[in-house]
Design a protein around this motif. Structure first.
Motif, PDB file in Angstrom:
ATOM      1  N   LEU A  58      13.681 -68.047  54.427  1.00  0.00           N
ATOM      2  CA  LEU A  58      14.684 -67.770  53.144  1.00  0.00           C
ATOM      3  C   LEU A  58      13.860 -66.903  52.302  1.00  0.00           C
ATOM      4  O   LEU A  58      13.095 -67.180  51.524  1.00  0.00           O
ATOM      5  N   ASN A  60      14.593 -63.534  49.124  1.00  0.00           N
ATOM      6  CA  ASN A  60      15.480 -62.953  48.402  1.00  0.00           C
ATOM      7  C   ASN A  60      15.802 -61.616  48.817  1.00  0.00           C
ATOM      8  O   ASN A  60      15.395 -61.210  49.917  1.00  0.00           O
ATOM      9  N   MET A  74      20.434 -70.092  43.784  1.00  0.00           N
ATOM     10  CA  MET A  74      21.066 -69.607  45.123  1.00  0.00           C
ATOM     11  C   MET A  74      21.685 -70.901  45.941  1.00  0.00           C
ATOM     12  O   MET A  74      22.776 -70.532  46.391  1.00  0.00           O
ATOM     13  N   MET A  75      21.161 -72.090  45.975  1.00  0.00           N
ATOM     14  CA  MET A  75      21.772 -73.180  46.451  1.00  0.00           C
ATOM     15  C   MET A  75      23.300 -73.596  45.653  1.00  0.00           C
ATOM     16  O   MET A  75      24.266 -73.564  46.342  1.00  0.00           O
ATOM     17  N   GLN A  76      23.163 -73.230  44.472  1.00  0.00           N
ATOM     18  CA  GLN A  76      24.402 -73.406  43.686  1.00  0.00           C
ATOM     19  C   GLN A  76      25.486 -72.371  44.095  1.00  0.00           C
ATOM     20  O   GLN A  76      26.559 -72.516  44.060  1.00  0.00           O
ATOM     21  N   HIS A  77      24.781 -71.069  44.076  1.00  0.00           N
ATOM     22  CA  HIS A  77      25.831 -70.094  44.398  1.00  0.00           C
ATOM     23  C   HIS A  77      26.271 -70.050  45.727  1.00  0.00           C
ATOM     24  O   HIS A  77      27.406 -69.961  46.063  1.00  0.00           O
ATOM     25  N   TRP A  78      25.603 -70.512  46.870  1.00  0.00           N
ATOM     26  CA  TRP A  78      26.035 -70.648  48.230  1.00  0.00           C
ATOM     27  C   TRP A  78      26.969 -71.819  48.368  1.00  0.00           C
ATOM     28  O   TRP A  78      27.800 -71.699  49.178  1.00  0.00           O
ATOM     29  N   THR A  79      26.909 -72.907  47.653  1.00  0.00           N
ATOM     30  CA  THR A  79      27.950 -74.018  47.842  1.00  0.00           C
ATOM     31  C   THR A  79      29.156 -73.680  47.126  1.00  0.00           C
ATOM     32  O   THR A  79      30.120 -73.745  47.737  1.00  0.00           O
ATOM     33  N   ARG A  80      29.077 -72.832  46.036  1.00  0.00           N
ATOM     34  CA  ARG A  80      30.202 -72.366  45.461  1.00  0.00           C
ATOM     35  C   ARG A  80      31.068 -71.382  46.470  1.00  0.00           C
ATOM     36  O   ARG A  80      32.240 -71.369  46.515  1.00  0.00           O
ATOM     37  N   GLN A  81      30.030 -70.339  47.103  1.00  0.00           N
ATOM     38  CA  GLN A  81      30.706 -69.500  48.078  1.00  0.00           C
ATOM     39  C   GLN A  81      31.487 -70.117  49.111  1.00  0.00           C
ATOM     40  O   GLN A  81      32.381 -69.972  49.782  1.00  0.00           O
ATOM     41  N   ALA A  82      30.880 -71.381  49.477  1.00  0.00           N
ATOM     42  CA  ALA A  82      31.453 -72.223  50.787  1.00  0.00           C
ATOM     43  C   ALA A  82      32.466 -73.061  50.266  1.00  0.00           C
ATOM     44  O   ALA A  82      33.204 -73.878  51.044  1.00  0.00           O
ATOM     45  N   ASP A  86      30.464 -78.625  42.974  1.00  0.00           N
ATOM     46  CA  ASP A  86      29.205 -78.637  42.356  1.00  0.00           C
ATOM     47  C   ASP A  86      28.793 -80.146  42.537  1.00  0.00           C
ATOM     48  O   ASP A  86      29.275 -80.945  42.552  1.00  0.00           O
TER      49      ASP A  86
END
Length: 163
Positions: A58, A60, A74-82, A86
């Motif tokens: 992984l 950047n 990024m984990m928070q960003h990726w979960t939102r994208q998916a 939260d």
């Protein structure tokens, strides 16, 4: 990393694995050496990535390993994208892994080693939760079997005495 490991039976096997020093305590010093073999499904997921130079998987946007803080973001960003709500975190993935091992009936000591725990206290939580689920499933199976037998008894024709 590819490493040759001697198994308990004395045979040598070549294994792809991650090897690193875990830094999880509050002071971020010490930690445990971790050796995690790559399971088949993970190997398949990693196949599209260029791992010819080894190192971090992984990275950047600059090609550098994520810091702990930026990976959490990024984990928070990726979960939102998916479209995932939260609250799903990297630590949650870690707990899921521990739960998964316990549900696979892996010995508690092996779970402790795999998770890098320094004592059995946290590991026992995973095992207790997995055992609760097993007990609940066993109870449901017993009820289903009992009810199936009762239903079969009801379907039998009544005996008639003919004189």
């Amino acid at each position: 990393m590819i490493e040759e490991i001697e198994l308990f039976e004395g045979s040598l096997v070549t294994v792809e694995a991650f090897s690193f020093r875990q830094r999880k305590n509050r002071n971020r010093h010490g930690g445990r050496e971790m050796f995690i073999p790559v399971v088949d499904k993970l190997a398949a997921a990693l196949t599209p990535l260029d791992r010819s130079k080894g190192g971090t998987v992984l990275k950047n946007a600059y090609g550098n390993p994520f810091s702990e803080k930026s990976l959490t973001g990024m984990m928070q960003h990726w979960t939102r994208q998916a479209g995932i709500s939260d609250g799903y975190t990297l630590h949650g993935l870690r707990r899921t892994f521990g739960t998964y091992l316990a549900e696979c009936n892996i010995q508690a000591r092996a779970i402790m080693e795999a998770m890098g725990h320094s004592s059995m206290a946290v590991t026992d939580e995973y095992v207790r939760e997995a055992n609760k689920k097993r007990i609940a499933v066993d109870i449901a199976r017993a009820i289903n079997q009992r009810e199936e037998k009762r239903d079969q008894m009801k379907q039998r024709t009544n005996l008639r005495i003919v004189r």
